[in-house]
Design an enzyme around this catalytic site. Structure first.
Site, short mmCIF file in Angstrom:
data_model
loop_
_atom_site.label_atom_id
_atom_site.label_comp_id
_atom_site.label_asym_id
_atom_site.label_seq_id
_atom_site.Cartn_x
_atom_site.Cartn_y
_atom_site.Cartn_z
N LYS A 1 -24.15 12.18 47.97
CA LYS A 1 -23.57 12.65 46.71
C LYS A 1 -23.98 11.67 45.62
O LYS A 1 -23.53 10.51 45.60
CB LYS A 1 -22.05 12.74 46.81
CG LYS A 1 -21.44 13.21 45.50
CD LYS A 1 -19.95 13.15 45.47
CE LYS A 1 -19.51 13.21 44.02
NZ LYS A 1 -18.13 12.89 43.81
N GLY B 1 -9.83 12.01 39.09
CA GLY B 1 -8.50 11.44 39.25
C GLY B 1 -7.46 11.94 38.25
O GLY B 1 -6.31 11.54 38.30
N ALA C 1 -13.98 16.96 41.29
CA ALA C 1 -13.25 16.07 40.37
C ALA C 1 -12.25 16.82 39.50
O ALA C 1 -12.55 17.84 38.89
CB ALA C 1 -14.20 15.29 39.46
N GLY C 2 -11.04 16.26 39.47
CA GLY C 2 -10.01 16.77 38.58
C GLY C 2 -9.13 17.85 39.18
O GLY C 2 -8.19 18.31 38.54
N ASN D 1 -10.30 14.63 46.13
CA ASN D 1 -9.90 13.35 46.72
C ASN D 1 -8.46 12.98 46.31
O ASN D 1 -7.53 13.00 47.11
CB ASN D 1 -10.89 12.27 46.29
CG ASN D 1 -10.57 10.90 46.88
OD1 ASN D 1 -11.25 9.94 46.57
ND2 ASN D 1 -9.57 10.76 47.71
N THR D 2 -8.29 12.70 45.00
CA THR D 2 -7.00 12.17 44.54
C THR D 2 -5.84 13.10 44.86
O THR D 2 -4.77 12.64 45.26
CB THR D 2 -7.06 11.93 43.01
OG1 THR D 2 -8.24 11.16 42.73
CG2 THR D 2 -5.85 11.17 42.52
#
Ligand SMILES: CC(=O)[C@@H](O)[C@H](O)COP(=O)(O)O
Length: 259
Positions: free
Chosen positions: A99, A161, A187-188, A209-210
């Site tokens: 990535k 995040g 993301a997000g 992830n987050t």
């Protein structure tokens, strides 16, 4: 018929990719990843050990699973840094699916530097890597990345995040229309419904992830993400009904009891 996600020479039955940051320990990372059903976990190889066998190594946790480690270049701000990093990682681990993430604003937004990303993508793809490129939600850049050899493009939903969810749904659709390689919304994502929406918009997959790692219950959120991505994909394939401003009755008016 199996609904396969094909990224370069790699094939996956899960369309969810998870991250490995922000967990308290590798054991929780492993448990949440397994609960998510993801077959890829991305790892910031400048920060997390996957190469030194003498230290606690994330690869050890996954060695008996079918989860593919996806090294990422978080922390890199130039093409040169990312190229050097991935060559070192391939040398040490044999992993050639990556990535590519090159950050342009390290202070506030963590938005990507798309010029450096395109440059690095071109070199790494020619060098035999299967490049999944993190980018902004812009169809023009996505097309340039595809032309530079990207095997998948990864437009952001919102800043990394932030948990804000998809900020521009139309752009996800435009990116999907612009390229022929898989589009992974990255993301997000803040919760399971964000992931489902990304899939309903036509994304080929979601990376998060987050939202999992920092949920009150990461394992439960991992499972929720699994179901959301599956449901969103099914809903997309089934085809949503067109939106109309006025009501249409659910049952026919013919033969109705007359008063
Ligand atoms: C882990 C990783 O690759 C991140 O850079 C990624 O973009 C995930 O973002 P979220 O943490 O917002 O899901």
């Amino acid at each position: 018929m199996a609904d396969i996600l094909k990224i370069g020479k790699y094939e996956f039955t899960s369309r969810l990719i998870v991250g490995s940051g922000k967990y308290p320990d590798f054991k929780t990372t492993y448990d949440a990843t397994i609960a998510s059903g993801a077959q890829m976990i991305t790892v910031a190889v400048r920060r997390v050990n996957i190469t030194d066998p003498n230290k606690e190594n994330l690869m050890d946790y996954f060695k008996d699973s079918d989860v593919q480690l996806l090294p990422n270049s978080a922390g890199c701000t130039t093409a040169e840094e990312a190229i050097t990093l991935f060559r070192m990682v391939r040398e040490a681990t044999g992993i050639d699916i990556i990535k590519l993430e090159i950050i342009g604003d390290t202070e506030k937004t963590l938005y990507p530097d798309v010029i450096e990303t395109i440059k690095a993508c071109e070199v790494l793809a020619k060098d035999g890597f299967t490049v999944m490129a993190y980018t902004n939600d812009d169809p023009i850049t996505a097309k340039k990345l595809e032309n530079a050899g990207a095997a998948a493009v990864m437009p952001l939903a919102a800043p990394i995040g932030s948990g804000l969810g998809i900020q521009n749904r139309y752009n996800v659709v435009f990116v999907k229309e612009a390229v022929n390689v898989p589009v992974i919304v990255d993301a997000g994502v803040g919760c399971a419904s964000d992931a489902a929406i990304a899939m309903e918009l036509g994304a080929d997959g979601v990376l998060t992830n987050t939202a999992i790692a920092q949920a009150k219950n990461p394992i439960l959120m991992a499972e929720a993400m699994k179901h959301a991505v599956q449901a969103g994909r099914m809903s997309y394939l089934a085809g949503r009904i067109p939106k109309k401003p006025y009501a249409t009755a659910s049952s026919p008016s013919e033969g109705m009891i007359q008063f």
